[in-house]
Design an enzyme around this catalytic site. Structure first.
Site, short mmCIF file in Angstrom:
data_model
loop_
_atom_site.label_atom_id
_atom_site.label_comp_id
_atom_site.label_asym_id
_atom_site.label_seq_id
_atom_site.Cartn_x
_atom_site.Cartn_y
_atom_site.Cartn_z
CE1 TYR A 1 -12.93 -7.81 1.54
CE2 TYR A 1 -11.34 -9.46 0.81
CZ TYR A 1 -11.67 -8.40 1.63
OH TYR A 1 -10.76 -7.93 2.54
NE ARG B 1 -4.20 -1.58 0.22
CZ ARG B 1 -5.27 -1.83 0.98
NH1 ARG B 1 -5.56 -1.03 1.97
NH2 ARG B 1 -6.05 -2.85 0.72
CG ASP C 1 -8.83 -3.32 -4.40
OD1 ASP C 1 -8.24 -2.73 -3.48
OD2 ASP C 1 -9.61 -4.27 -4.19
NE ARG D 1 -9.47 8.91 -2.14
CZ ARG D 1 -9.84 8.58 -0.92
NH1 ARG D 1 -9.88 7.31 -0.55
NH2 ARG D 1 -10.14 9.51 -0.04
O1 CP3 Z 1 -0.18 -2.01 -2.40
C1 CP3 Z 1 -0.40 -1.10 -3.21
O2 CP3 Z 1 -0.04 0.09 -3.02
C2 CP3 Z 1 -1.03 -1.44 -4.55
C3 CP3 Z 1 -2.44 -1.31 -4.66
C4 CP3 Z 1 -3.33 -2.19 -3.80
C5 CP3 Z 1 -4.54 -1.73 -3.23
N1 CP3 Z 1 -5.20 -2.79 -2.69
C6 CP3 Z 1 -5.01 -0.34 -3.28
C7 CP3 Z 1 -6.07 0.07 -2.33
C8 CP3 Z 1 -3.23 -3.56 -3.50
C9 CP3 Z 1 -2.10 -4.53 -3.78
C10 CP3 Z 1 -4.42 -3.92 -2.81
C11 CP3 Z 1 -4.71 -5.29 -2.37
C12 CP3 Z 1 -5.94 -5.57 -1.64
N2 CP3 Z 1 -7.17 -4.97 -1.78
C13 CP3 Z 1 -6.06 -6.60 -0.70
C14 CP3 Z 1 -4.97 -7.57 -0.32
C15 CP3 Z 1 -3.98 -6.98 0.61
C16 CP3 Z 1 -4.54 -6.60 1.95
O3 CP3 Z 1 -4.58 -5.39 2.22
O4 CP3 Z 1 -4.89 -7.50 2.72
C17 CP3 Z 1 -7.39 -6.58 -0.23
C18 CP3 Z 1 -7.97 -7.51 0.81
C19 CP3 Z 1 -8.06 -5.55 -0.93
C20 CP3 Z 1 -9.52 -5.19 -0.85
C21 CP3 Z 1 -9.68 -3.81 -0.35
N3 CP3 Z 1 -9.35 -2.69 -1.06
C22 CP3 Z 1 -10.19 -3.41 0.90
C23 CP3 Z 1 -10.65 -4.37 2.00
C24 CP3 Z 1 -10.17 -2.03 0.92
C25 CP3 Z 1 -10.72 -1.13 1.99
C26 CP3 Z 1 -9.82 -1.07 3.17
C27 CP3 Z 1 -9.04 0.20 3.14
O5 CP3 Z 1 -7.81 0.16 3.34
O6 CP3 Z 1 -9.68 1.26 2.95
C28 CP3 Z 1 -9.59 -1.58 -0.30
C29 CP3 Z 1 -9.35 -0.20 -0.69
C30 CP3 Z 1 -7.99 0.16 -1.19
N4 CP3 Z 1 -7.24 -0.60 -2.03
C31 CP3 Z 1 -7.31 1.37 -0.92
C32 CP3 Z 1 -6.11 1.32 -1.64
C33 CP3 Z 1 -5.05 2.40 -1.74
C34 CP3 Z 1 -7.83 2.51 -0.10
C35 CP3 Z 1 -8.96 3.13 -0.87
C36 CP3 Z 1 -8.99 4.64 -0.89
O7 CP3 Z 1 -8.07 5.30 -1.41
O8 CP3 Z 1 -10.02 5.14 -0.42
#
Ligand code: CP3
Length: 356
Positions: free
Chosen positions: A162, A35, A85, A48
């Protein structure tokens, strides 16, 4: 005919992440952060906002490439991870997907065979996912020469949790219920996601991803036989097929919170590197997991919030524990929005100045 994917060109061979993935022990471990493009960075929040919302950002190749590059410019990480994502694959298979601000993802739910049969075939995902491949293409042009580009997908079990619950769940109870009560439908869902994931990762590699990572964030809730069947086996299948199509592409597997399940996971699945969460100590993991090859991890991401001498000490402990074998420095899980960007700089400085 020489295949550009398999040729170990001297320029790429010099990238530190690729050297570690090939099993080399380096004096300073290469570093990146899960992340790393995220809400703790003001420049990410600005882009964003420009995109409108999170999903619009994922599907906008120019802006997705821009946020991928932001942490590289700010910190000089050794790898960039594609901004996307894991839940784009369910969406490409036909699930409804939206994000509720402050809460997380929401999806239409699947509970039975009719739900699985209503999904699109794996071969139909590329229409939806084409912008992601475009992001990869932009990045492979624009990244600094020494920076490795990592593509990724969710592992079938984590993605299924999910798709079944329609949201994140603390214990993945709906997915466990379905695998126990409707095993045929559950197996069909895992098979569909597995097939889509292979095609999705292949397209990322063809577009320029140099490494791919499989995120199994909820692997830890699978125990015993279920872990073998739904965490290890799908990873083995995906890795075997990717390696057959793209020989030489290194693959990182992240069966998060696998505990004892980390032991032998690399050899059993064919992964070149096992990523570790911070529920295992680095000393334990050096002895039991790194003996088989490269490991990645595993500083607690809470240090990016709290900082100070405890951050320095914990960072040095991770580097010291893994310094006798191949290691990629990373956090044990994604950096959180409340992290201080200064603490990330301190972590990197500590890793790069460490002498055993
Ligand atoms: O790592 C990186 O920087 C690359 C991009 C990336 C994102 N999500 C961007 C993201 C990667 C590799 C993921 C993987 C991901 N997404 C996983 C596996 C890794 C982990 O964290 O366990 C999972 C389970 C998800 C599903 C997901 N996406 C969830 C549960 C959420 C909400 C939780 C949160 O942190 O808000 C997301 C949103 C998400 N994916 C964000 C980002 C930068 C935040 C969203 C935002 O900017 O509002």
């Amino acid at each position: 005919m020489e295949c550009p994917m398999t040729a170990a060109a001297p320029a790429t061979a010099q990238k530190t992440i690729l050297r570690a993935l090939a099993g080399e022990t380096l004096p300073t471990p290469p570093i990146w952060m899960m992340r790393q493009a995220g809400r703790y960075l003001p420049e990410y929040r600005a882009t964003r906002a420009q995109a409108g919302d999170f999903l619009s950002l994922c599907y906008n190749p120019e802006l997705a490439a821009e946020v991928t590059l932001q942490p590289i410019r700010r910190y000089g990480f050794d790898a960039a991870i594609l901004f996307a994502d894991i839940l784009l694959v369910p969406q490409a298979l036909g699930a409804d997907l939206w994000f509720v601000t402050g809460e997380g993802p929401r999806l239409s739910t699947i509970t039975n065979m009719a739900g699985v049969e209503a999904l699109k075939p794996a071969s139909a995902i590329h229409d939806t996912l084409a912008p992601v491949y475009e992001t990869v293409k932009i990045l492979s042009r624009e990244l600094p020469q020494e920076t490795t580009l990592i593509g990724f997908a969710g592992a079938p079990w984590t993605v299924a949790t999910y798709m079944i619950a329609g949201r994140g769940t603390p214990d993945q109870a709906p997915a466990h219920a379905m695998r126990e009560q409707a095993p045929e439908a559950f197996d069909a869902l895992i098979a569909r996601i597995t097939e889509a994931t292979i095609d999705y990762l292949s397209m990322q590699i063809e577009a320029g991803a140099e490494v791919v990572k499989i995120f199994d964030s909820w692997a830890g809730s699978l125990k015993g036989e279920a872990f073998q069947r739904y965490a290890l086996e799908p990873a083995r299948k995906i890795i075997t097929e990717i390696k057959a199509r793209h020989p030489g592409i290194p693959i990182i597997a992240f069966p998060r919170e696998a505990g004892e399940g980390y032991i032998g996971f690399g050899p059993a699945t064919g992964a070149d590197c096992v990523a570790l969460d911070n529920s295992v100590t680095p000393e334990w993991a050096a002895e039991h997991v790194q003996k088989d090859g490269c490991v990645q991890g595993n500083l607690a991401s809470s240090h990016m919030v709290s900082g100070g001498p405890a951050l320095v000490e914990a960072t040095e402990r991770v580097v010291r524990a893994f310094h006798k074998g191949p290691h990629i420095f990373n956090l044990g899980h994604g950096i959180t929005p409340d992290a201080d960007p200064e603490n990330v700089a301190l972590m990197i400085e500590t890793v790069r100045s460490f002498r055993a």
